[in-house]
Design an enzyme around this catalytic site. Structure first.
Site, PDB file in Angstrom:
ATOM      1  N   CYS A 194       0.837  -1.200   0.000  1.00 11.06           N
ATOM      2  CA  CYS A 194       0.000   0.000   0.000  1.00 11.06           C
ATOM      3  C   CYS A 194       0.872   1.251   0.000  1.00 11.06           C
ATOM      4  CB  CYS A 194      -0.978  -0.048   1.179  1.00 11.06           C
ATOM      5  SG  CYS A 194      -2.388   1.064   0.993  1.00 11.06           S
ATOM      6  N   HIS A 203      -3.394  -5.754   0.954  1.00  8.05           N
ATOM      7  CA  HIS A 203      -2.745  -5.957   2.253  1.00  8.05           C
ATOM      8  C   HIS A 203      -2.688  -7.428   2.652  1.00  8.05           C
ATOM      9  CE1 HIS A 203      -2.493  -1.751   3.732  1.00  8.05           C
ATOM     10  NE2 HIS A 203      -3.516  -1.553   2.916  1.00  8.05           N
ATOM     11  N   GLU A 227      -0.909  -8.755   4.873  1.00  5.45           N
ATOM     12  CA  GLU A 227      -0.739  -8.882   6.333  1.00  5.45           C
ATOM     13  C   GLU A 227      -2.077  -8.857   7.072  1.00  5.45           C
ATOM     14  OE1 GLU A 227      -0.316  -6.153   4.645  1.00  5.45           O
ATOM     15  OE2 GLU A 227      -0.863  -4.379   5.831  1.00  5.45           O
TER      16      GLU A 227
END
Lengths: 225, 77
Positions: free
Chosen positions: A89, A197, A199
């Site tokens: 990002c 994302h 994560e």
């Protein structure tokens, strides 16, 4: 073996803790947290993550100020030595602004901030980051960004596609990105930038775990190296 | 020395903000607007002996992203 991962924090980063938690969940080892003002990185880093957020308030352009911070000069040097670097990002925006990755991230074509889960198609399954996916596989990873509209000139896009540097594409393009590109690798394959994302998709409690394989691939890839 | 740096998207690069502004102008009833491109003005106050090369380098290194943007340096006094 020792696996030492570092997560950079800028003023305005807000995914740095998520990134560190994901790395520890997969590797079993806490990530070293690195402050943006540090001109030198800790010795012996095996992996560097540049997290999402709004570094320096996204002043001027997203990622532009962070790209010129002391720590990013050190990250660029490490990347040139071959240390794997993941930018997610705002981290992707920073890596393009430093020139570690080609192209630029522009304002979303629809103007609005987009925050939702998106299906991605894996475009490369041989890099350190993507080796645990298979090419053509569909995975679901959330995006949350205002400036995710990937742009590069046609010549660069052709080269990225020809060299297998398109790591992920959107199955449904949420932001107008050229050729549906969601994530790109550098020519050497040790730097990956992506708007979605991974994560945030590490275990089922987060709504899915499609991001886990990316961190597992890095950890296992570096462990056997 | 006062210097204005005008940063704009390269022609051919889609400008979502310009398009939205265009749309809004039409929504307000202004007709005959053919196109809108949005950019950024950065007003610098620099030492009088600042070289053109230094100004150019400021633009290339930070003020503009040369992948998508052009810049124009205007000395205003």
């Amino acid at each position: 073996m020792a696996f030492t991962a570092g997560v950079i924090t800028f003023p305005g980063s807000n995914c740095d803790r998520d990134m560190a938690v994901a790395i520890e969940a997969v590797s079993g080892k806490p990530a070293t947290r690195i402050w943006h003002g540090d001109a030198a990185l800790p010795d012996g880093l095996d992996f560097i993550a540049v997290p999402g957020g709004f570094s320096y308030g996204d002043y001027l352009r997203s990622g532009a100020m962070a790209a010129n911070s002391p720590v990013m000069r050190a990250v660029a040097e490490a990347a040139e030595r071959g240390v794997p670097v993941l930018g997610v990002c705002n981290g992707f925006q920073i890596l393009t602004e430093t020139g570690l990755l080609p192209g630029a991230l522009m304002r979303n074509a629809g103007i609005h901030f987009v925050c939702r889960e998106v299906p991605l198609i894996v475009g490369n399954d041989t890099s350190l980051f993507t080796a645990k996916y298979s090419k053509g596989q569909e995975i679901v990873i959330p995006v949350a960004h205002h400036d995710g509209n990937y742009y590069a000139d046609d010549e660069t896009l052709d080269r990225l596609e020809g060299e297998g540097q398109v790591a992920f594409r959107y199955a449904e393009n949420p932001n107008g990105s050229a050729r549906d590109i969601a994530g790109v690798l550098n020519a050497k394959g040790n730097v990956l930038g992506m708007m979605p994302h991974p994560e945030r998709m590490i275990e089922a409690a987060q709504g899915g775990d499609d991001g886990r394989a990316l961190f597992e691939a890095v950890f296992e890839g570096l462990s056997v190296a | 020395m006062k210097v204005n740096v005008h940063v704009s998207l390269k022609s051919g690069v889609l400008d979502p903000q310009g398009r939205a502004i265009h749309h809004a102008l039409e929504g307000l009833g202004f007709s005959g607007v053919n196109d809108v491109r949005a950019g950024r003005l950065i007003a610098l106050d620099v030492a009088d002996d600042t070289s053109d090369e230094a100004l150019d380098e400021m633009c290339r290194k930070l003020l503009a992203n040369m992948v998508i943007e052009n810049y124009r340096i205007e000395k205003v006094g």
